[in-house]
Every structure is written in structure tokens, then in C-alpha cells.
Design a protein around this motif. Sequence first.
Motif, PDB file in Angstrom:
ATOM      1  N   VAL A 157       0.803  -1.076   0.182  1.00 20.03           N
ATOM      2  CA  VAL A 157       0.020  -0.015  -0.030  1.00 20.03           C
ATOM      3  C   VAL A 157       0.777   1.285  -0.106  1.00 20.03           C
ATOM      4  O   VAL A 157       1.650   1.279   0.948  1.00 20.03           O
ATOM      5  CB  VAL A 157      -0.948  -0.008   1.245  1.00 20.03           C
ATOM      6  CG1 VAL A 157      -1.831   1.258   1.220  1.00 20.03           C
ATOM      7  CG2 VAL A 157      -1.710  -1.285   1.555  1.00 20.03           C
ATOM      8  N   THR A 158       0.637   2.128  -1.070  1.00 19.47           N
ATOM      9  CA  THR A 158       1.515   3.189  -1.147  1.00 19.47           C
ATOM     10  C   THR A 158       0.638   4.632  -1.106  1.00 19.47           C
ATOM     11  O   THR A 158      -0.713   4.471  -0.979  1.00 19.47           O
ATOM     12  CB  THR A 158       2.054   3.359  -2.371  1.00 19.47           C
ATOM     13  OG1 THR A 158       1.523   3.235  -3.483  1.00 19.47           O
ATOM     14  CG2 THR A 158       3.381   2.299  -2.670  1.00 19.47           C
ATOM     15  N   VAL A 159       1.036   5.433  -0.893  1.00 17.41           N
ATOM     16  CA  VAL A 159       0.280   7.030  -0.929  1.00 17.41           C
ATOM     17  C   VAL A 159      -0.613   6.911  -2.293  1.00 17.41           C
ATOM     18  O   VAL A 159      -1.622   7.417  -2.076  1.00 17.41           O
ATOM     19  CB  VAL A 159       1.232   8.113  -0.631  1.00 17.41           C
ATOM     20  CG1 VAL A 159       0.499   9.406  -0.865  1.00 17.41           C
ATOM     21  CG2 VAL A 159       1.938   7.967   0.624  1.00 17.41           C
ATOM     22  N   ALA A 160       0.056   6.635  -3.023  1.00 17.45           N
ATOM     23  CA  ALA A 160      -0.596   6.899  -4.501  1.00 17.45           C
ATOM     24  C   ALA A 160      -2.054   5.845  -4.730  1.00 17.45           C
ATOM     25  O   ALA A 160      -3.008   6.123  -4.918  1.00 17.45           O
ATOM     26  CB  ALA A 160       0.243   6.253  -5.743  1.00 17.45           C
ATOM     27  N   ASP A 161      -1.869   4.651  -4.118  1.00 18.95           N
ATOM     28  CA  ASP A 161      -2.929   3.651  -3.625  1.00 18.95           C
ATOM     29  C   ASP A 161      -3.846   4.226  -2.872  1.00 18.95           C
ATOM     30  O   ASP A 161      -5.196   4.239  -3.068  1.00 18.95           O
ATOM     31  CB  ASP A 161      -2.269   2.463  -3.126  1.00 18.95           C
ATOM     32  CG  ASP A 161      -1.431   1.739  -3.998  1.00 18.95           C
ATOM     33  OD1 ASP A 161      -1.410   1.775  -5.317  1.00 18.95           O
ATOM     34  OD2 ASP A 161      -0.521   0.675  -3.508  1.00 18.95           O
ATOM     35  N   LEU A 162      -3.546   4.926  -1.802  1.00 22.97           N
ATOM     36  CA  LEU A 162      -4.580   5.529  -1.039  1.00 22.97           C
ATOM     37  C   LEU A 162      -5.063   6.889  -1.529  1.00 22.97           C
ATOM     38  O   LEU A 162      -6.429   6.884  -1.450  1.00 22.97           O
ATOM     39  CB  LEU A 162      -3.732   6.112   0.383  1.00 22.97           C
ATOM     40  CG  LEU A 162      -3.233   5.287   1.317  1.00 22.97           C
ATOM     41  CD1 LEU A 162      -2.345   5.706   2.306  1.00 22.97           C
ATOM     42  CD2 LEU A 162      -4.443   4.198   2.028  1.00 22.97           C
ATOM     43  N   VAL A 163      -4.752   7.451  -2.518  1.00 22.13           N
ATOM     44  CA  VAL A 163      -5.116   8.626  -3.149  1.00 22.13           C
ATOM     45  C   VAL A 163      -6.343   8.131  -4.251  1.00 22.13           C
ATOM     46  O   VAL A 163      -7.425   8.391  -4.139  1.00 22.13           O
ATOM     47  CB  VAL A 163      -4.207   9.233  -4.162  1.00 22.13           C
ATOM     48  CG1 VAL A 163      -4.781  10.350  -5.079  1.00 22.13           C
ATOM     49  CG2 VAL A 163      -3.392  10.224  -3.249  1.00 22.13           C
ATOM     50  N   GLU A 164      -5.781   6.761  -4.771  1.00 24.58           N
ATOM     51  CA  GLU A 164      -6.860   6.121  -5.879  1.00 24.58           C
ATOM     52  C   GLU A 164      -7.863   5.384  -5.114  1.00 24.58           C
ATOM     53  O   GLU A 164      -9.000   5.643  -5.671  1.00 24.58           O
ATOM     54  CB  GLU A 164      -5.867   4.945  -6.727  1.00 24.58           C
ATOM     55  CG  GLU A 164      -6.585   4.699  -7.735  1.00 24.58           C
ATOM     56  CD  GLU A 164      -5.743   3.631  -8.489  1.00 24.58           C
ATOM     57  OE1 GLU A 164      -6.346   2.391  -8.789  1.00 24.58           O
ATOM     58  OE2 GLU A 164      -4.453   3.773  -8.818  1.00 24.58           O
ATOM     59  N   ALA A 165      -7.807   4.968  -3.838  1.00 16.68           N
ATOM     60  CA  ALA A 165      -9.050   4.564  -2.982  1.00 16.68           C
ATOM     61  C   ALA A 165      -9.830   5.674  -2.473  1.00 16.68           C
ATOM     62  O   ALA A 165     -10.829   5.210  -2.200  1.00 16.68           O
ATOM     63  CB  ALA A 165      -8.289   3.385  -1.907  1.00 16.68           C
ATOM     64  N   GLY A 166      -9.449   6.663  -2.672  1.00 18.33           N
ATOM     65  CA  GLY A 166     -10.116   7.877  -2.053  1.00 18.33           C
ATOM     66  C   GLY A 166     -10.034   7.983  -0.559  1.00 18.33           C
ATOM     67  O   GLY A 166     -10.458   8.801  -0.070  1.00 18.33           O
ATOM     68  N   ALA A 167      -9.005   7.577  -0.055  1.00 15.77           N
ATOM     69  CA  ALA A 167      -8.702   7.968   1.489  1.00 15.77           C
ATOM     70  C   ALA A 167      -8.250   9.160   1.873  1.00 15.77           C
ATOM     71  O   ALA A 167      -8.275   9.648   3.133  1.00 15.77           O
ATOM     72  CB  ALA A 167      -7.846   6.570   1.910  1.00 15.77           C
ATOM     73  N   VAL A 168      -7.253   9.546   0.858  1.00 10.89           N
ATOM     74  CA  VAL A 168      -6.595  10.832   1.204  1.00 10.89           C
ATOM     75  C   VAL A 168      -6.509  11.642  -0.157  1.00 10.89           C
ATOM     76  O   VAL A 168      -6.830  10.996  -1.202  1.00 10.89           O
ATOM     77  CB  VAL A 168      -5.191  10.699   1.487  1.00 10.89           C
ATOM     78  CG1 VAL A 168      -4.963  10.163   2.921  1.00 10.89           C
ATOM     79  CG2 VAL A 168      -4.289   9.824   0.651  1.00 10.89           C
ATOM     80  N   ARG A 169      -6.374  12.840  -0.177  1.00 11.33           N
ATOM     81  CA  ARG A 169      -6.119  13.770  -1.171  1.00 11.33           C
ATOM     82  C   ARG A 169      -4.729  13.809  -1.918  1.00 11.33           C
ATOM     83  O   ARG A 169      -3.981  13.577  -1.011  1.00 11.33           O
ATOM     84  CB  ARG A 169      -6.674  15.174  -0.993  1.00 11.33           C
ATOM     85  CG  ARG A 169      -8.188  15.318  -0.701  1.00 11.33           C
ATOM     86  CD  ARG A 169      -8.437  16.845  -0.533  1.00 11.33           C
ATOM     87  NE  ARG A 169      -7.867  17.441   0.786  1.00 11.33           N
ATOM     88  CZ  ARG A 169      -8.466  16.992   1.880  1.00 11.33           C
ATOM     89  NH1 ARG A 169      -9.443  16.359   2.236  1.00 11.33           N
ATOM     90  NH2 ARG A 169      -7.655  17.702   2.981  1.00 11.33           N
ATOM     91  N   ASP A 170      -4.681  14.126  -2.985  1.00 11.99           N
ATOM     92  CA  ASP A 170      -3.235  14.103  -3.880  1.00 11.99           C
ATOM     93  C   ASP A 170      -2.531  15.343  -3.337  1.00 11.99           C
ATOM     94  O   ASP A 170      -3.112  16.413  -3.047  1.00 11.99           O
ATOM     95  CB  ASP A 170      -3.655  13.914  -5.224  1.00 11.99           C
ATOM     96  CG  ASP A 170      -2.287  13.530  -5.960  1.00 11.99           C
ATOM     97  OD1 ASP A 170      -1.411  13.033  -5.416  1.00 11.99           O
ATOM     98  OD2 ASP A 170      -2.747  13.765  -7.274  1.00 11.99           O
ATOM     99  N   GLY A 171      -1.386  14.890  -3.452  1.00 16.38           N
ATOM    100  CA  GLY A 171      -0.196  16.000  -2.974  1.00 16.38           C
ATOM    101  C   GLY A 171      -0.061  16.534  -1.571  1.00 16.38           C
ATOM    102  O   GLY A 171       0.238  17.744  -1.265  1.00 16.38           O
ATOM    103  N   SER A 172      -0.526  15.793  -0.716  1.00 19.15           N
ATOM    104  CA  SER A 172      -0.088  16.000   0.620  1.00 19.15           C
ATOM    105  C   SER A 172       0.383  14.686   1.461  1.00 19.15           C
ATOM    106  O   SER A 172       0.102  13.875   0.893  1.00 19.15           O
ATOM    107  CB  SER A 172      -1.551  16.642   1.511  1.00 19.15           C
ATOM    108  OG  SER A 172      -2.545  15.788   0.935  1.00 19.15           O
ATOM    109  N   LEU A 173       0.953  15.194   2.813  1.00 18.91           N
ATOM    110  CA  LEU A 173       1.432  14.057   3.476  1.00 18.91           C
ATOM    111  C   LEU A 173       0.429  13.374   4.118  1.00 18.91           C
ATOM    112  O   LEU A 173      -0.599  13.771   4.306  1.00 18.91           O
ATOM    113  CB  LEU A 173       2.478  14.810   4.533  1.00 18.91           C
ATOM    114  CG  LEU A 173       3.606  15.827   4.081  1.00 18.91           C
ATOM    115  CD1 LEU A 173       4.233  16.314   5.104  1.00 18.91           C
ATOM    116  CD2 LEU A 173       4.690  15.078   2.963  1.00 18.91           C
TER     117      LEU A 173
END
Length: 146
Positions: A92-108
Amino acid sequence: MSLKLHHLRPAPGAKTEKTRVGRGEGSKGKTAGRGTKGTGARKNVPQNFEGGQMPLHMRLPKLKGFKNPFRVEFQVVNVGRLAELFPNGGDVTVADLVEAGAVRDGSLVKVLGSGDVSVALKVSANAFSGSAKAKLEAAGGSATEV
């Protein structure tokens, strides 16, 4: 006859001329809208002057504390949410989390330890809480800081 641009005029009464105060008795002369006597009728009185009463800007409390310009804001994801989003485990990477809608893109992203995880997740994020790291490793996964 066709209407042309130079025929257009504002509706009668729509435009009124600016009232020039203090220019003779016929039109707001004499006191010029300042009433009679008193501080407000005199020259050079600040607009916010309250007649000697404690002014509003001094009655209000001062700001307490300060705003840290170096504060780092994280978007948080709980371990329980990771288990819901990735039930089969895996990387699970940050990109996967963005794709899953758990976080917004471009932030820590910071992973926190609320909830339970039973699948082995190899999570890579910007930060982890101690409890999140412990729960991920207990489930057979790993936590890598990017």
C-alpha cells in the motif's frame, strides 16, 4: 427606426448627482449633515472615536498564542480503514490511498493506530504513529516511511 447605441440612456431618476454638502442653505448647507455642536460636528475627529469611551479595538481581548509557520499538516488514515480498503493485503503506497479515495493528492499522509488489522499490509507513508506501526507488524506486515 432602429435602436442605436447612442440612443441608450439610463432610466429617469436612476442616476442622481452627488450631494455637495456645505455649499449654501439650499442644499445641506450650514451643518452639512453633521448635526449641531458636539465632537462629531468639529474638524478632524477619527471615524472610530467613541467620545472618550474605551474604544472597541481596546475592549476586545488580545490574541493569545501564535501560529507556528513550520507546522507540518498530515492527512490521517487509520489502520482499521486500511484493512477495509485493502482486504487482500499486499503493498500500500500513498498513490494507492489517493486512488482508493482515502486521502487527497499532493499532501503528506500519516497512518494512525485506530481500529484492527488482520491482513499483512506493507504500508509506505510519510509518517506512522507508534501504535499503528506495532499493529501492522503484529499482523505480519511492515511500515516504511517515505
